[in-house]
Design a protein around this motif. Structure first.
Motif, PDB file in Angstrom:
ATOM      1  N   GLY A 126      38.875  24.372  28.729  1.00 44.86           N
ATOM      2  CA  GLY A 126      39.904  25.084  29.489  1.00 44.86           C
ATOM      3  C   GLY A 126      39.306  26.154  30.384  1.00 44.86           C
ATOM      4  N   LYS A 127      39.906  26.304  31.562  1.00 46.08           N
ATOM      5  CA  LYS A 127      39.415  27.314  32.499  1.00 46.08           C
ATOM      6  C   LYS A 127      40.473  27.627  33.544  1.00 46.08           C
ATOM      7  N   VAL A 128      40.269  28.744  34.199  1.00 50.85           N
ATOM      8  CA  VAL A 128      41.100  29.154  35.327  1.00 50.85           C
ATOM      9  C   VAL A 128      40.182  29.169  36.542  1.00 50.85           C
ATOM     10  N   PRO A 129      40.563  28.462  37.606  1.00 53.17           N
ATOM     11  CA  PRO A 129      39.692  28.391  38.793  1.00 53.17           C
ATOM     12  C   PRO A 129      39.614  29.728  39.528  1.00 53.17           C
ATOM     13  N   PRO A 130      38.712  29.840  40.507  1.00 53.97           N
ATOM     14  CA  PRO A 130      38.589  31.096  41.255  1.00 53.97           C
ATOM     15  C   PRO A 130      39.929  31.538  41.843  1.00 53.97           C
ATOM     16  N   HIS A 131      40.243  32.811  41.603  1.00 59.98           N
ATOM     17  CA  HIS A 131      41.489  33.393  42.083  1.00 59.98           C
ATOM     18  C   HIS A 131      41.317  34.900  42.199  1.00 59.98           C
ATOM     19  N   VAL A 132      42.341  35.545  42.733  1.00 60.71           N
ATOM     20  CA  VAL A 132      42.308  36.996  42.885  1.00 60.71           C
ATOM     21  C   VAL A 132      43.705  37.552  42.612  1.00 60.71           C
ATOM     22  N   HIS A 133      43.747  38.706  41.957  1.00 66.71           N
ATOM     23  CA  HIS A 133      44.994  39.438  41.743  1.00 66.71           C
ATOM     24  C   HIS A 133      44.997  40.594  42.744  1.00 66.71           C
ATOM     25  N   HIS A 134      45.978  40.599  43.621  1.00 70.14           N
ATOM     26  CA  HIS A 134      46.037  41.647  44.647  1.00 70.14           C
ATOM     27  C   HIS A 134      46.807  42.877  44.195  1.00 70.14           C
ATOM     28  N   HIS A 135      47.596  42.752  43.116  1.00 66.34           N
ATOM     29  CA  HIS A 135      48.489  43.846  42.728  1.00 66.34           C
ATOM     30  C   HIS A 135      48.148  44.516  41.409  1.00 66.34           C
ATOM     31  N   MET A 136      47.169  43.977  40.671  1.00 68.63           N
ATOM     32  CA  MET A 136      46.876  44.575  39.373  1.00 68.63           C
ATOM     33  C   MET A 136      45.433  44.362  38.948  1.00 68.63           C
ATOM     34  N   ASP A 137      44.954  45.317  38.148  1.00 70.78           N
ATOM     35  CA  ASP A 137      43.661  45.195  37.479  1.00 70.78           C
ATOM     36  C   ASP A 137      43.862  44.322  36.244  1.00 70.78           C
ATOM     37  N   GLU A 138      42.755  43.732  35.771  1.00 71.97           N
ATOM     38  CA  GLU A 138      42.819  42.856  34.608  1.00 71.97           C
ATOM     39  C   GLU A 138      41.801  43.345  33.567  1.00 71.97           C
ATOM     40  N   HIS A 139      42.301  43.610  32.367  1.00 74.62           N
ATOM     41  CA  HIS A 139      41.463  44.090  31.261  1.00 74.62           C
ATOM     42  C   HIS A 139      41.458  43.001  30.187  1.00 74.62           C
ATOM     43  N   PHE A 140      40.275  42.622  29.729  1.00 77.47           N
ATOM     44  CA  PHE A 140      40.135  41.562  28.722  1.00 77.47           C
ATOM     45  C   PHE A 140      39.540  42.126  27.445  1.00 77.47           C
ATOM     46  N   ASN A 141      40.081  41.694  26.303  1.00 72.22           N
ATOM     47  CA  ASN A 141      39.508  42.001  25.000  1.00 72.22           C
ATOM     48  C   ASN A 141      39.350  40.657  24.284  1.00 72.22           C
TER      49      ASN A 141
END
Length: 173
Positions: free
Chosen positions: A36-51
């Motif tokens: 599983g994967k998510v292809p290249p993309h960009v979020h223009h309205h929010m930061d993304e924090h991963f744990n």
């Protein structure tokens, strides 16, 4: 609409499970099966924090591959091109926080409702992307490179028009 957004929603090899939201953030658990994967993309309205809570993920940020394992965290600021992939055989899991919420809760309201009608259908995601500009929502993400996003948008708009998805606009206003 009284749809429960706080339940798992499965798309292909991924499960999204909203946990909390307010104006400042949206929090979800995200599990990804082998491959599983998510292809290249960009979020223009929010930061993304991963744990990372299980397994290992490979993040590709502006062409740099970065591995993160259980117990580690990672931050991607808005406007940054990135992709994410499960790096192990088996399930990997992450708690993701988007800051600010930026209409992410509306995405989950719509997807959860569509999922109740047609569980697991990839058309549900296409319907959401069709609805975003028609409802005046902040887009969740855009595919990179831009020409691919333009092609996808054109295809989604054509399918939406031919399939009568405009009827969904009033439902989700």
């Amino acid at each position: 609409m009284t749809t429960n957004i706080f339940r798992p929603i499965k798309f292909g090899k991924e499960v999204f499970h909203a946990k909390h939201y307010d104006e400042d953030s949206f929090v979800m658990d995200w599990t990804v099966e082998t491959g599983g994967k998510v292809p290249p993309h960009v979020h223009h309205h929010m930061d993304e924090h991963f744990n990372i809570t299980q397994g290992e993920f490979i993040f590709d940020v502006n062409g740099e591959k970065i591995s993160k394992k259980k117990g580690e965290t990672f931050f991607i600021p808005k406007g940054t091109i990135h992709s994410v992939a499960n790096a192990v055989k088996g399930i990997s899991a992450i708690t993701v926080t988007y800051s600010p919420c930026a209409d992410t809760h509306r995405m989950f309201q719509i997807l959860a409702d569509l999922d109740e009608q047609k569980p697991g259908s990839m058309l549900n995601m296409m319907k959401y992307f069709y609805l975003v500009p028609r409802l005046g929502l902040k887009e969740f993400s855009t595919i990179h490179p831009a020409f691919v996003m333009n092609m996808v948008t054109g295809i989604v708009n054509l399918i939406g028009k031919l399939s009568g998805w405009n009827r969904l606009v009033d439902k989700y206003k």
